[in-house]
Design a protein around this motif. Structure first.
Motif, short mmCIF file in Angstrom:
data_model
loop_
_atom_site.label_atom_id
_atom_site.label_comp_id
_atom_site.label_asym_id
_atom_site.label_seq_id
_atom_site.Cartn_x
_atom_site.Cartn_y
_atom_site.Cartn_z
N GLN A 66 0.84 -1.19 0.00
CA GLN A 66 0.00 0.00 0.00
C GLN A 66 0.88 1.25 0.00
O GLN A 66 1.88 1.31 0.70
N LEU A 67 0.47 2.25 -0.76
CA LEU A 67 1.13 3.55 -0.74
C LEU A 67 0.84 4.23 0.59
O LEU A 67 -0.32 4.35 0.99
N THR A 68 1.89 4.64 1.28
CA THR A 68 1.74 5.37 2.54
C THR A 68 2.77 6.50 2.54
O THR A 68 3.54 6.65 1.59
N LEU A 69 2.82 7.26 3.62
CA LEU A 69 3.82 8.32 3.73
C LEU A 69 5.23 7.76 3.81
O LEU A 69 6.20 8.47 3.51
N THR A 70 5.38 6.49 4.20
CA THR A 70 6.71 5.89 4.34
C THR A 70 6.92 4.71 3.40
O THR A 70 7.95 4.04 3.48
N THR A 71 5.98 4.44 2.53
CA THR A 71 6.10 3.34 1.57
C THR A 71 5.73 3.85 0.18
O THR A 71 4.59 4.24 -0.06
N ILE A 72 6.70 3.86 -0.72
CA ILE A 72 6.48 4.32 -2.09
C ILE A 72 6.36 3.09 -2.98
O ILE A 72 7.20 2.20 -2.94
N VAL A 73 5.30 3.04 -3.78
CA VAL A 73 5.03 1.89 -4.65
C VAL A 73 4.94 2.33 -6.11
O VAL A 73 4.91 3.52 -6.41
N LEU A 74 4.87 1.34 -6.99
CA LEU A 74 4.70 1.60 -8.42
C LEU A 74 3.36 2.29 -8.69
O LEU A 74 2.38 2.03 -8.00
N TYR A 75 3.34 3.15 -9.71
CA TYR A 75 2.08 3.73 -10.16
C TYR A 75 1.23 2.64 -10.78
O TYR A 75 1.74 1.78 -11.49
N ARG A 76 -0.06 2.68 -10.52
CA ARG A 76 -1.00 1.73 -11.10
C ARG A 76 -1.76 2.39 -12.24
O ARG A 76 -1.81 3.61 -12.35
N HIS A 77 -2.38 1.56 -13.07
CA HIS A 77 -3.20 2.04 -14.18
C HIS A 77 -4.38 2.85 -13.63
O HIS A 77 -4.94 2.46 -12.62
N PRO A 78 -4.73 3.97 -14.17
CA PRO A 78 -4.31 4.57 -15.43
C PRO A 78 -3.11 5.49 -15.31
O PRO A 78 -2.56 5.97 -16.30
N TYR A 79 -2.64 5.76 -14.07
CA TYR A 79 -1.55 6.72 -13.86
C TYR A 79 -0.22 6.22 -14.40
O TYR A 79 0.66 7.02 -14.70
N SER A 80 -0.08 4.92 -14.53
CA SER A 80 1.18 4.36 -15.03
C SER A 80 1.41 4.67 -16.50
O SER A 80 2.54 4.53 -16.99
N SER A 81 0.40 5.11 -17.22
CA SER A 81 0.56 5.43 -18.64
C SER A 81 1.09 6.84 -18.87
O SER A 81 1.47 7.18 -19.99
N ILE A 82 1.15 7.67 -17.84
CA ILE A 82 1.74 9.01 -17.95
C ILE A 82 3.26 8.84 -18.03
O ILE A 82 3.84 8.07 -17.25
N GLU A 84 6.07 10.42 -17.23
CA GLU A 84 6.92 10.57 -16.05
C GLU A 84 6.70 9.42 -15.06
O GLU A 84 7.65 8.93 -14.45
N ASN A 85 5.46 8.98 -14.92
CA ASN A 85 5.16 7.88 -14.02
C ASN A 85 5.70 6.56 -14.56
O ASN A 85 6.17 5.71 -13.80
N ALA A 86 5.65 6.39 -15.88
CA ALA A 86 6.18 5.18 -16.51
C ALA A 86 7.70 5.10 -16.30
O ALA A 86 8.24 4.02 -16.02
N ILE A 87 8.37 6.24 -16.41
CA ILE A 87 9.82 6.28 -16.17
C ILE A 87 10.12 5.94 -14.71
O ILE A 87 11.02 5.15 -14.42
N PHE A 88 9.35 6.52 -13.78
CA PHE A 88 9.51 6.21 -12.37
C PHE A 88 9.32 4.72 -12.13
O PHE A 88 10.12 4.08 -11.43
N ASN A 89 8.26 4.15 -12.71
CA ASN A 89 7.99 2.72 -12.54
C ASN A 89 9.14 1.86 -13.04
O ASN A 89 9.50 0.86 -12.43
N GLU A 90 9.71 2.25 -14.15
CA GLU A 90 10.84 1.49 -14.71
C GLU A 90 12.04 1.53 -13.77
O GLU A 90 12.67 0.50 -13.51
N LEU A 91 12.34 2.70 -13.23
CA LEU A 91 13.46 2.82 -12.30
C LEU A 91 13.20 2.04 -11.01
O LEU A 91 14.08 1.34 -10.52
N LEU A 92 11.98 2.14 -10.51
CA LEU A 92 11.65 1.40 -9.29
C LEU A 92 11.65 -0.11 -9.54
O LEU A 92 12.14 -0.87 -8.71
N ALA A 93 11.15 -0.54 -10.68
CA ALA A 93 11.13 -1.96 -11.00
C ALA A 93 12.55 -2.53 -11.05
O ALA A 93 12.79 -3.65 -10.59
N LYS A 94 13.50 -1.75 -11.58
CA LYS A 94 14.91 -2.20 -11.60
C LYS A 94 15.43 -2.41 -10.19
O LYS A 94 16.16 -3.37 -9.92
#
Length: 105
Positions: A66-82, A84-94
């Motif tokens: 879960q996304l919280t103030l102390t836990t950052i997670v991948l963007y989910r659809h539909p936000y993952s298609s933006i 900047e968010n897709a780039i963030f997701n790629e970096l986080l996935a790595k």
């Protein structure tokens, strides 16, 4: 962690690591499945964040958490298609893959 991951304020990762139990967890006589995120919510780290994090620190986690103030997670659809968010997701996935490799050792 910040130097390794490139994420400013990152102090660690949450990753699903299997734990072998001697007995199946039961609730009211029924066997149930405990997810990584459910197990994390029962920890002092989740319940007492003020003892472990300052205002700029957080953990990185995959989308099972879960996304919280102390836990950052991948963007989910539909936000993952933006873009900047897709780039963030790629970096986080790595980074998530890197920590999975560490846990497999």
């Amino acid at each position: 962690m910040e130097l390794l991951s490139g994420f400013k304020g990152c102090i660690g990762f949450l990753d699903g690591t299997d734990v072998i139990l001697e007995y199946k967890p039961t609730k009211n006589g029924e066997t149930y499945y405990i997810t990584d995120s459910i197990a994390y919510k029962s920890t002092s780290l989740f319940q007492n964040t003020q003892h472990f994090f300052n205002n700029e620190e957080y953990l990185l986690a995959d989308c099972g958490y879960q996304l919280t103030l102390t836990t950052i997670v991948l963007y989910r659809h539909p936000y993952s298609s933006i873009l900047e968010n897709a780039i963030f997701n790629e970096l986080l996935a790595k980074e998530c893959v890197r920590i999975k490799h560490v846990n497999e050792i």
